[in-house]
Scaffold this active site. Structure first.
Site, PDB file in Angstrom:
ATOM      1  N   ASP A  29      -2.793 113.749 148.682  1.00 39.51           N
ATOM      2  CA  ASP A  29      -1.568 114.556 148.582  1.00 39.51           C
ATOM      3  C   ASP A  29      -0.422 113.724 148.003  1.00 39.51           C
ATOM      4  OD1 ASP A  29      -0.045 116.793 148.816  1.00 39.51           O
ATOM      5  OD2 ASP A  29       0.294 116.614 150.970  1.00 39.51           O
ATOM      6  N   ASN A  77      -5.400 126.528 146.478  1.00 40.43           N
ATOM      7  CA  ASN A  77      -4.710 125.952 145.304  1.00 40.43           C
ATOM      8  C   ASN A  77      -4.665 126.894 144.092  1.00 40.43           C
ATOM      9  OD1 ASN A  77      -5.728 122.480 145.913  1.00 40.43           O
ATOM     10  ND2 ASN A  77      -3.834 123.542 146.464  1.00 40.43           N
TER      11      ASN A  77
END
Ligand code: FPP
Length: 249
Positions: A29, A77
């Site tokens: 991330d 996503n």
């Protein structure tokens, strides 16, 4: 020089090679934030993230950690801007095409997990090729979670098991943890011992929900493109200081 002695040479002296995790999972991330801080478009963060992943894979291999699983694209996503999703799909495909030869030479076994049928066809072709060409490799099992969701994985395992019960080939009381685990994408590689998440968020984000039940969590503020060997070393030191009790006293 044997590969075993190479491992001994490269492993930092303060790490105990007998207590290394056998399987490391990573939530990569912070690519977007990294790019923003550099005044670059978000996609440049993903591009740099590939270098960090390559380096971590090589490091795991050098230090004798036999499995690495990376969360590259979640089922959620798809909600990102279309250009970013397109960029990521093209990036995955390009990286596979460019890196396959090296992966073969370095004896890396590549695996992909997730709902791969919904990925662009050209990416599916590269995925199939990379998995087929590395299937007999054994230095490290490298799994890329792509279009992956932990809840979806659990649901599809439930459906497969329910079908077997319906067909009369399985009794409900035969369903135990071992049987359930065999219906997950990780059936062969097993559960991670250590989960690393970069950029400081304290979430699992639908990653390996069943498999992380007893994993040690290591969360660092470092953004993914800056995650390097020194950071990984710190994560392993922290892991080795943990007392893993698995519910026992
Ligand atoms: C999360 O950062 C990162 C991703 C969704 C993509 C991760 C993919 C790579 C590093 C490339 C891997 C390549 C292969 C071939 C497996 P973010 O965009 O959510 O960062 P932010 O939270 O700062 O916005």
């Amino acid at each position: 020089m044997t590969s075993k002695s190479t491992v001994l040479q490269n492993l930092p002296a303060d790490l105990d090679r007998d207590r290394l995790p056998k399987h490391v999972a990573v939530i990569m991330d912070g690519n977007g934030r990294w790019a923003k801080r550099q005044g670059l478009p978000r996609i440049m963060g993903h591009r740099r993230g590939v270098y960090a992943l390559k380096d971590l894979l090589r490091c795991c291999k050098d230090w004798g950690i036999p499995a690495l699983t990376a969360y590259a694209f979640s089922t959620e996503n798809w909600k990102r801007p279309l250009e970013e999703v397109d960029f990521l799909m093209t990036l995955f495909e390009g990286v596979l095409r460019q890196e396959l030869r090296e992966m073969v030479q370095e004896n890396v076994r590549i695996n992909f997990m997730g709902n791969l049928a919904d990925l662009p066809r050209s990416l599916q072709v590269e995925i199939e090729r990379s998995m087929a060409e590395t299937q007999h490799n054994a230095s490290i099992q490298f799994t890329v979670a792509t279009n992956y969701g932990g809840r979806q994985e659990i649901l599809q395992a439930c459906r497969a098991i329910a079908t077997q019960v319906q067909e009369g080939v399985l009794q409900p009381d035969e369903i135990d943890e071992a049987l359930f685990s065999r219906h997950l994408y990780t059936a062969k590689v097993g559960d991670p011992d250590l989960l690393i998440r970069t950029s400081g968020e304290m979430r699992l984000s639908n990653f390996l929900l069943w498999q992380l039940a007893y994993a040690e969590l290591y969360i660092t503020e470092t953004l993914w493109p800056d995650f390097d060997r020194a950071e990984f070393h710190r994560a392993l030191c922290a892991y080795q200081q943990r007392d893993r009790r698995f519910g026992k006293v």
